[in-house]
Design a protein around this motif. Structure first.
Motif, PDB file in Angstrom:
ATOM      1  N   UNK A 171      45.434  80.349  27.123  1.00 15.47           N
ATOM      2  CA  UNK A 171      44.425  81.152  27.840  1.00 15.47           C
ATOM      3  C   UNK A 171      43.324  80.268  28.254  1.00 15.47           C
ATOM      4  N   UNK A 172      42.605  79.575  27.209  1.00 13.36           N
ATOM      5  CA  UNK A 172      41.374  78.999  27.407  1.00 13.36           C
ATOM      6  C   UNK A 172      40.161  79.595  27.900  1.00 13.36           C
ATOM      7  N   UNK A 173      39.218  79.051  28.397  1.00 15.90           N
ATOM      8  CA  UNK A 173      37.896  79.424  28.873  1.00 15.90           C
ATOM      9  C   UNK A 173      38.178  80.365  29.943  1.00 15.90           C
ATOM     10  N   UNK A 174      38.878  80.131  30.952  1.00 15.57           N
ATOM     11  CA  UNK A 174      38.955  81.038  32.144  1.00 15.57           C
ATOM     12  C   UNK A 174      39.458  82.382  31.818  1.00 15.57           C
ATOM     13  N   UNK A 175      40.361  82.582  30.812  1.00 13.46           N
ATOM     14  CA  UNK A 175      41.022  83.870  30.484  1.00 13.46           C
ATOM     15  C   UNK A 175      40.041  84.863  30.545  1.00 13.46           C
ATOM     16  N   UNK A 176      38.844  84.698  29.957  1.00 12.69           N
ATOM     17  CA  UNK A 176      37.783  85.652  29.680  1.00 12.69           C
ATOM     18  C   UNK A 176      37.369  85.968  31.072  1.00 12.69           C
ATOM     19  N   UNK A 177      37.177  85.278  32.027  1.00 12.28           N
ATOM     20  CA  UNK A 177      36.632  85.722  33.514  1.00 12.28           C
ATOM     21  C   UNK A 177      37.928  86.190  34.509  1.00 12.28           C
ATOM     22  N   UNK A 178      39.067  86.082  33.880  1.00 12.66           N
ATOM     23  CA  UNK A 178      40.252  86.511  34.633  1.00 12.66           C
ATOM     24  C   UNK A 178      41.107  87.603  34.172  1.00 12.66           C
ATOM     25  N   UNK A 179      41.934  87.626  33.481  1.00 19.72           N
ATOM     26  CA  UNK A 179      42.709  88.750  32.970  1.00 19.72           C
ATOM     27  C   UNK A 179      41.671  89.667  32.148  1.00 19.72           C
ATOM     28  N   UNK A 180      41.064  89.092  31.023  1.00 25.51           N
ATOM     29  CA  UNK A 180      40.193  89.694  30.258  1.00 25.51           C
ATOM     30  C   UNK A 180      39.182  90.626  30.931  1.00 25.51           C
ATOM     31  N   UNK A 181      38.256  89.917  31.804  1.00 27.24           N
ATOM     32  CA  UNK A 181      37.337  90.746  32.606  1.00 27.24           C
ATOM     33  C   UNK A 181      38.107  91.860  33.231  1.00 27.24           C
ATOM     34  N   UNK A 227      43.942  75.530  25.081  1.00 30.43           N
ATOM     35  CA  UNK A 227      43.125  75.259  26.257  1.00 30.43           C
ATOM     36  C   UNK A 227      44.021  75.626  27.389  1.00 30.43           C
ATOM     37  N   UNK A 228      43.362  75.852  28.410  1.00 25.68           N
ATOM     38  CA  UNK A 228      43.904  76.533  29.734  1.00 25.68           C
ATOM     39  C   UNK A 228      44.616  75.256  30.475  1.00 25.68           C
ATOM     40  N   UNK A 229      44.073  73.895  30.200  1.00 22.42           N
ATOM     41  CA  UNK A 229      44.741  72.801  30.636  1.00 22.42           C
ATOM     42  C   UNK A 229      45.956  72.617  29.988  1.00 22.42           C
ATOM     43  N   UNK A 230      46.096  72.877  28.854  1.00 22.68           N
ATOM     44  CA  UNK A 230      47.391  72.807  28.048  1.00 22.68           C
ATOM     45  C   UNK A 230      48.165  73.997  28.075  1.00 22.68           C
ATOM     46  N   UNK A 231      48.052  74.799  28.813  1.00 19.98           N
ATOM     47  CA  UNK A 231      48.977  75.976  29.059  1.00 19.98           C
ATOM     48  C   UNK A 231      48.569  77.253  28.131  1.00 19.98           C
ATOM     49  N   UNK A 282      39.562  66.543  28.596  1.00 18.47           N
ATOM     50  CA  UNK A 282      40.074  67.833  28.591  1.00 18.47           C
ATOM     51  C   UNK A 282      38.980  68.913  28.542  1.00 18.47           C
ATOM     52  N   UNK A 283      37.894  68.450  27.796  1.00 15.44           N
ATOM     53  CA  UNK A 283      36.772  69.293  27.903  1.00 15.44           C
ATOM     54  C   UNK A 283      36.163  69.558  29.178  1.00 15.44           C
ATOM     55  N   UNK A 284      36.025  68.331  30.091  1.00 14.38           N
ATOM     56  CA  UNK A 284      35.550  68.376  31.374  1.00 14.38           C
ATOM     57  C   UNK A 284      36.425  69.239  32.325  1.00 14.38           C
ATOM     58  N   UNK A 285      37.747  69.216  32.223  1.00 15.79           N
ATOM     59  CA  UNK A 285      38.745  69.864  32.890  1.00 15.79           C
ATOM     60  C   UNK A 285      38.958  71.456  32.728  1.00 15.79           C
ATOM     61  N   UNK A 286      38.666  71.728  31.440  1.00 13.14           N
ATOM     62  CA  UNK A 286      38.431  73.005  30.979  1.00 13.14           C
ATOM     63  C   UNK A 286      37.185  73.740  31.617  1.00 13.14           C
ATOM     64  N   UNK A 322      30.569  88.890  25.202  1.00 12.61           N
ATOM     65  CA  UNK A 322      32.189  88.655  25.258  1.00 12.61           C
ATOM     66  C   UNK A 322      32.237  87.203  25.156  1.00 12.61           C
ATOM     67  N   UNK A 323      32.980  86.535  24.694  1.00 17.02           N
ATOM     68  CA  UNK A 323      33.550  85.197  24.525  1.00 17.02           C
ATOM     69  C   UNK A 323      34.879  84.896  24.332  1.00 17.02           C
ATOM     70  N   UNK A 324      35.412  83.572  24.434  1.00 14.10           N
ATOM     71  CA  UNK A 324      36.613  83.047  24.320  1.00 14.10           C
ATOM     72  C   UNK A 324      37.025  82.529  23.021  1.00 14.10           C
ATOM     73  N   UNK A 325      36.480  81.851  22.466  1.00 14.73           N
ATOM     74  CA  UNK A 325      36.677  81.304  21.163  1.00 14.73           C
ATOM     75  C   UNK A 325      37.880  80.308  21.059  1.00 14.73           C
ATOM     76  N   UNK A 326      37.993  79.385  21.983  1.00 14.14           N
ATOM     77  CA  UNK A 326      38.979  78.291  21.991  1.00 14.14           C
ATOM     78  C   UNK A 326      38.828  77.319  20.947  1.00 14.14           C
ATOM     79  N   UNK A 327      39.926  77.575  20.056  1.00 12.94           N
ATOM     80  CA  UNK A 327      39.581  76.441  18.698  1.00 12.94           C
ATOM     81  C   UNK A 327      40.779  75.338  18.530  1.00 12.94           C
ATOM     82  N   UNK A 328      41.665  75.387  19.315  1.00 15.68           N
ATOM     83  CA  UNK A 328      42.804  74.448  19.365  1.00 15.68           C
ATOM     84  C   UNK A 328      43.034  73.727  20.640  1.00 15.68           C
ATOM     85  N   UNK A 329      43.655  72.492  20.580  1.00 16.59           N
ATOM     86  CA  UNK A 329      43.698  71.767  21.644  1.00 16.59           C
ATOM     87  C   UNK A 329      44.758  72.793  22.570  1.00 16.59           C
ATOM     88  N   UNK A 330      45.879  73.419  22.010  1.00 14.63           N
ATOM     89  CA  UNK A 330      46.913  74.146  22.482  1.00 14.63           C
ATOM     90  C   UNK A 330      46.725  75.362  23.202  1.00 14.63           C
TER      91      UNK A 330
END
Length: 300
Positions: free
Chosen positions: A253-263, A247-251, A32-36, A237-245
């Protein structure tokens, strides 16, 4: 690596994390970390600073492979979180010389992984600093002065920033530009933000909105106020993903959110050039260190 090689940086996030406060939501799945990371890379991300400290499942042995396969640079952390994140006995075993543990992880490696930490993470409390926070920050200051590594500080709900600076910089001798104050988006106190920036600290606004946090919708105003006051070079700026739920791969915001809607939202409000600086030049400078054994300024 040279600081300029960091690229577009998520200045605070987690690939691996385990805490008794988050049962069933552990970040402990390497796949899951690799997918994120792959999703983050697809969004044009180049580097992630993982703030997961000692004893919270950092996954240090997995990080080199994940960085190599994803093409995303990863900076690991040493340090300690709040006491409530550790099972009984873990903290007691570290009491004899905590600073030495931090220094060893920064200069020699985390356990037998060969992976060196590139920053120190500690934590404050809600509007204050308890005995554990003061002890860990004293050790962090000693390690910082020995190595040059930056200290990232979890501010509980974004509070206590000035108490942290009084301790780390006022009492313990850490240069303010070696301190990164995290979660300031959770407490949109513009006066505190400006005071911390004037002191010389870096200010991290990390993580998308949660139901009880005034984050995304107040963030453009907070960052504009800092930029207008001449402190655009202090913002991270950062994302601070702290739970499995989350993660973007689990539905989530996850790491990509920082560079999509947030940015995107921040660029509409502040302009592309300014937001690019928050994501590139600022973290390259904030996390750089003049590592004693190499003699050259570099990140982890």
């Amino acid at each position: 690596m040279a600081p300029a090689g960091l690229g577009v940086c998520n200045a605070h996030d987690h690939l691996f994390l385990r805490s008794p406060l988050l049962p069933g939501q552990e970040l402990d799945d390497a796949a899951a970390a690799a997918a994120e990371l792959a999703a983050f890379r697809t969004a044009c991300g180049a580097a992630v600073i993982q703030w997961t400290p000692y004893g919270m499942g950092r996954g240090a042995a997995e990080l080199p492979r994940l960085a190599r396969e994803s093409g995303v640079r990863i900076v690991a952390a040493t340090g300690l979180h709040q006491a409530v994140h550790y099972p009984p006995g873990v903290l007691e075993r570290l009491r004899s010389d905590l600073a030495a543990v931090f220094v060893a992880e920064l200069t020699e490696g985390i356990g037998d992984t060969g992976v060196r930490a590139g920053m120190i993470k500690v934590a404050g409390g809600f509007h204050g600093l308890d005995r554990h926070a003061r002890y860990t920050m004293a050790a962090a200051a000693e390690a910082q002065l020995a190595t040059g590594a930056a200290i990232g500080v979890h501010l509980e709900l974004g509070t206590g920033a000035l108490d942290v600076l009084d301790l780390l910089c006022g009492e313990l001798g850490v240069a303010p530009d070696r301190v990164i104050l995290g979660h300031l988006n959770r407490s949109p106190d513009l006066l505190v933000h400006r005071t911390a920036a004037e002191a010389g600290a870096y200010l991290a606004f990390d993580g998308p909105s949660r139901a009880h946090h005034a984050t995304d919708w107040r963030l453009p105003d907070a960052l504009a106020a800092l930029a207008d006051a001449g402190f655009a070079d202090r913002i991270l700026l950062g994302g601070d993903t702290t739970t499995a739920g989350a993660r973007s791969v689990n539905g989530g915001p996850g790491m990509p959110y920082l560079l999509r809607r947030h940015r995107d939202r921040l660029e509409l409000a502040l302009g592309e050039d300014l937001v690019t600086r928050f994501l590139t030049a600022n973290p390259a400078r904030a996390f750089a260190a003049d590592w004693g054994r190499s003699g050259a300024a570099a990140t982890a």
